[in-house]
Design a protein around this motif. Structure first.
Motif, PDB file in Angstrom:
ATOM      1  N   VAL A 150      -7.302   5.287 -16.421  1.00  0.00           N
ATOM      2  CA  VAL A 150      -6.860   4.077 -15.976  1.00  0.00           C
ATOM      3  C   VAL A 150      -5.767   3.505 -16.662  1.00  0.00           C
ATOM      4  CG1 VAL A 150      -7.131   1.673 -14.842  1.00  0.00           C
ATOM      5  CG2 VAL A 150      -9.025   3.614 -14.678  1.00  0.00           C
ATOM      6  N   LEU A 151      -5.960   3.458 -17.860  1.00  0.00           N
ATOM      7  CA  LEU A 151      -4.941   2.537 -18.616  1.00  0.00           C
ATOM      8  C   LEU A 151      -3.872   3.643 -18.781  1.00  0.00           C
ATOM      9  CD1 LEU A 151      -6.940   1.433 -21.845  1.00  0.00           C
ATOM     10  CD2 LEU A 151      -5.639   0.181 -20.186  1.00  0.00           C
ATOM     11  N   ALA A 152      -4.095   4.986 -18.948  1.00  0.00           N
ATOM     12  CA  ALA A 152      -2.755   5.883 -18.826  1.00  0.00           C
ATOM     13  C   ALA A 152      -2.182   5.922 -17.657  1.00  0.00           C
ATOM     14  CB  ALA A 152      -3.430   7.337 -19.008  1.00  0.00           C
ATOM     15  N   ARG A 153      -2.627   5.615 -16.650  1.00  0.00           N
ATOM     16  CA  ARG A 153      -2.030   5.771 -15.225  1.00  0.00           C
ATOM     17  C   ARG A 153      -1.165   4.506 -15.162  1.00  0.00           C
ATOM     18  NH1 ARG A 153      -7.299   7.743 -12.615  1.00  0.00           N
ATOM     19  NH2 ARG A 153      -7.121  10.175 -12.894  1.00  0.00           N
ATOM     20  N   GLN A 154      -1.747   3.363 -15.698  1.00  0.00           N
ATOM     21  CA  GLN A 154      -1.084   2.022 -15.802  1.00  0.00           C
ATOM     22  C   GLN A 154       0.237   2.090 -16.557  1.00  0.00           C
ATOM     23  OE1 GLN A 154      -3.781  -0.689 -17.183  1.00  0.00           O
ATOM     24  NE2 GLN A 154      -4.818  -0.899 -15.347  1.00  0.00           N
ATOM     25  N   ALA A 177       0.956  -1.066   0.099  1.00  0.00           N
ATOM     26  CA  ALA A 177       0.035  -0.009  -0.025  1.00  0.00           C
ATOM     27  C   ALA A 177       0.863   1.195   0.094  1.00  0.00           C
ATOM     28  CB  ALA A 177      -0.918  -0.043   1.336  1.00  0.00           C
ATOM     29  N   ALA A 178       1.996   1.128   0.664  1.00  0.00           N
ATOM     30  CA  ALA A 178       2.786   2.440   0.856  1.00  0.00           C
ATOM     31  C   ALA A 178       3.587   2.467  -0.595  1.00  0.00           C
ATOM     32  CB  ALA A 178       3.932   2.215   1.840  1.00  0.00           C
ATOM     33  N   ARG A 179       3.791   1.441  -1.392  1.00  0.00           N
ATOM     34  CA  ARG A 179       4.234   1.662  -2.738  1.00  0.00           C
ATOM     35  C   ARG A 179       3.617   2.131  -3.898  1.00  0.00           C
ATOM     36  NH1 ARG A 179       6.774  -3.227  -1.512  1.00  0.00           N
ATOM     37  NH2 ARG A 179       5.417  -4.445  -2.540  1.00  0.00           N
ATOM     38  N   ALA A 180       1.950   2.406  -3.332  1.00  0.00           N
ATOM     39  CA  ALA A 180       1.016   2.836  -4.490  1.00  0.00           C
ATOM     40  C   ALA A 180       1.531   4.357  -4.975  1.00  0.00           C
ATOM     41  CB  ALA A 180      -0.268   2.793  -3.868  1.00  0.00           C
ATOM     42  N   ASN A 181       1.425   4.539  -6.049  1.00  0.00           N
ATOM     43  CA  ASN A 181       1.440   5.812  -6.727  1.00  0.00           C
ATOM     44  C   ASN A 181       0.341   6.776  -6.612  1.00  0.00           C
ATOM     45  OD1 ASN A 181       3.962   4.504  -7.494  1.00  0.00           O
ATOM     46  ND2 ASN A 181       3.785   5.447  -9.736  1.00  0.00           N
ATOM     47  N   ASP A 182       0.605   7.998  -6.763  1.00  0.00           N
ATOM     48  CA  ASP A 182      -0.645   8.984  -6.578  1.00  0.00           C
ATOM     49  C   ASP A 182      -0.547   9.888  -7.565  1.00  0.00           C
ATOM     50  OD1 ASP A 182      -2.750   9.941  -5.425  1.00  0.00           O
ATOM     51  OD2 ASP A 182      -1.842  10.639  -3.506  1.00  0.00           O
ATOM     52  N   LYS A 231       8.223  12.243  -5.401  1.00  0.00           N
ATOM     53  CA  LYS A 231       8.765  12.678  -6.791  1.00  0.00           C
ATOM     54  C   LYS A 231       7.938  12.482  -7.898  1.00  0.00           C
ATOM     55  CE  LYS A 231      13.292  13.412  -4.730  1.00  0.00           C
ATOM     56  NZ  LYS A 231      14.774  12.906  -5.286  1.00  0.00           N
ATOM     57  N   PRO A 232       7.939  13.353  -9.070  1.00  0.00           N
ATOM     58  CA  PRO A 232       6.865  12.997 -10.155  1.00  0.00           C
ATOM     59  C   PRO A 232       7.653  12.240 -11.017  1.00  0.00           C
ATOM     60  CG  PRO A 232       7.687  15.397 -10.161  1.00  0.00           C
ATOM     61  CD  PRO A 232       7.920  14.812  -8.785  1.00  0.00           C
ATOM     62  N   THR A 233       7.142  11.147 -11.662  1.00  0.00           N
ATOM     63  CA  THR A 233       7.988  10.191 -12.603  1.00  0.00           C
ATOM     64  C   THR A 233       7.335  10.388 -13.866  1.00  0.00           C
ATOM     65  OG1 THR A 233       6.336   8.230 -11.702  1.00  0.00           O
ATOM     66  CG2 THR A 233       8.422   8.552 -10.714  1.00  0.00           C
ATOM     67  N   ALA A 234       5.993  10.750 -14.012  1.00  0.00           N
ATOM     68  CA  ALA A 234       5.323  10.862 -15.185  1.00  0.00           C
ATOM     69  C   ALA A 234       4.293  11.801 -15.225  1.00  0.00           C
ATOM     70  CB  ALA A 234       4.762   9.216 -15.787  1.00  0.00           C
ATOM     71  N   THR A 235       3.839  12.086 -16.384  1.00  0.00           N
ATOM     72  CA  THR A 235       2.714  12.990 -16.568  1.00  0.00           C
ATOM     73  C   THR A 235       1.776  12.378 -17.705  1.00  0.00           C
ATOM     74  OG1 THR A 235       3.851  14.415 -18.522  1.00  0.00           O
ATOM     75  CG2 THR A 235       4.321  15.103 -16.169  1.00  0.00           C
ATOM     76  N   ILE A 236       0.607  12.825 -17.437  1.00  0.00           N
ATOM     77  CA  ILE A 236      -0.826  12.488 -18.292  1.00  0.00           C
ATOM     78  C   ILE A 236      -1.333  13.894 -18.890  1.00  0.00           C
ATOM     79  CG2 ILE A 236      -2.769  11.391 -18.967  1.00  0.00           C
ATOM     80  CD1 ILE A 236      -1.750   9.416 -16.330  1.00  0.00           C
ATOM     81  N   ILE A 237      -1.345  14.054 -20.134  1.00  0.00           N
ATOM     82  CA  ILE A 237      -2.145  15.252 -20.763  1.00  0.00           C
ATOM     83  C   ILE A 237      -3.204  14.846 -21.909  1.00  0.00           C
ATOM     84  CG2 ILE A 237      -0.478  16.237 -22.174  1.00  0.00           C
ATOM     85  CD1 ILE A 237      -1.303  19.041 -21.048  1.00  0.00           C
ATOM     86  N   ARG A 238      -4.178  15.475 -22.108  1.00  0.00           N
ATOM     87  CA  ARG A 238      -5.309  14.992 -23.070  1.00  0.00           C
ATOM     88  C   ARG A 238      -4.826  15.962 -24.283  1.00  0.00           C
ATOM     89  NH1 ARG A 238     -10.565  12.732 -23.189  1.00  0.00           N
ATOM     90  NH2 ARG A 238     -10.106  12.537 -20.924  1.00  0.00           N
ATOM     91  N   TRP A 239      -4.677  15.267 -25.256  1.00  0.00           N
ATOM     92  CA  TRP A 239      -4.149  16.042 -26.745  1.00  0.00           C
ATOM     93  C   TRP A 239      -5.427  15.823 -27.643  1.00  0.00           C
ATOM     94  CZ3 TRP A 239       0.980  16.407 -25.376  1.00  0.00           C
ATOM     95  CH2 TRP A 239       1.718  17.252 -26.325  1.00  0.00           C
ATOM     96  N   PHE A 240      -5.839  17.161 -28.377  1.00  0.00           N
ATOM     97  CA  PHE A 240      -6.853  17.089 -29.450  1.00  0.00           C
ATOM     98  C   PHE A 240      -6.305  17.156 -30.789  1.00  0.00           C
ATOM     99  CE2 PHE A 240      -8.223  18.977 -25.244  1.00  0.00           C
ATOM    100  CZ  PHE A 240      -9.739  18.538 -25.030  1.00  0.00           C
TER     101      PHE A 240
END
Length: 204
Positions: A165-169, A20-25, A108-117
């Protein structure tokens, strides 16, 4: 004889705790291109511009636009990557304004997700049209000590029932070991007809 039955639930609970402690946020910031540092002035002929914008804490966002196509790089990127990387889509395109940052166990941030049109061309008119506009979630690796950051994967936001959900995976499983300029970023899940081909340009 001492019974150990009562200790089993406690053992299971303790075993689950590290997981649980290793879960990303996630945490979120806005992309505000109106209040950025200009790295290269706007090209009146091609419309190109390069900006350094506020990101998450000390992690900057490097935004580029050229020929009505956009590219974004995150974190302490090296000069060669800031100047030479451009990852986008073949059709004209633009990003949303909300950036999702995926945080590692250390915060620390490891990745980002952003929506592209993606402004696909309507075959009936030969022009971009909202009827055929694509939406793609772009997952990027935040640059680390090597100064390299890049796109690690894509999710068609219109063709998948739970695209976030897929993007976070992708962010949590691929970003850390992804080799920018060597490994290939591609779509995960269903890719529909509105998810256009992506493009990549890296420094030599």
């Amino acid at each position: 004889m001492i019974s150990h039955a009562g200790t089993i639930p406690l053992i299971l609970l303790l075993a689950a705790a590290p997981s649980a402690a290793r879960a990303n946020d996630s945490t979120y910031t806005d992309l505000d291109t109106d209040h950025c540092k200009t790295l290269s002035p706007e090209d009146a002929e091609g419309g190109g511009i390069s900006l350094q914008c506020k990101g998450l804490k000390d992690y900057a966002v490097y935004f580029k636009e050229g020929d009505l196509r956009q590219s974004i790089l995150y974190g302490p990127a090296g000069e060669a990557y800031i100047d030479g990387v451009f990852e986008s889509f073949e059709p004209f395109n633009h990003t949303a304004r909300k950036i999702e940052w995926r945080l590692g166990p250390d915060g620390k941030p490891t990745a980002t997700i952003i929506r592209w049109f993606v402004e696909n061309i309507d075959p009936a008119t030969g022009e971009p049209s909202p009827k055929v506009e694509g939406q793609v979630l772009v997952v990027s690796k935040v640059a680390g000590e090597d100064g390299m950051g890049c796109v690690v994967g894509y999710v068609d936001a219109l063709a998948n029932p739970e695209p976030n959900v897929l993007a976070r995976q992708i962010a949590d499983t691929k970003a850390d070991g992804f080799l920018c300029g060597t490994d290939k970023a591609d779509f995960t899940g269903v890719r529909g007809p509105k998810a256009a081909d992506h493009t990549h340009s890296f420094p030599q």
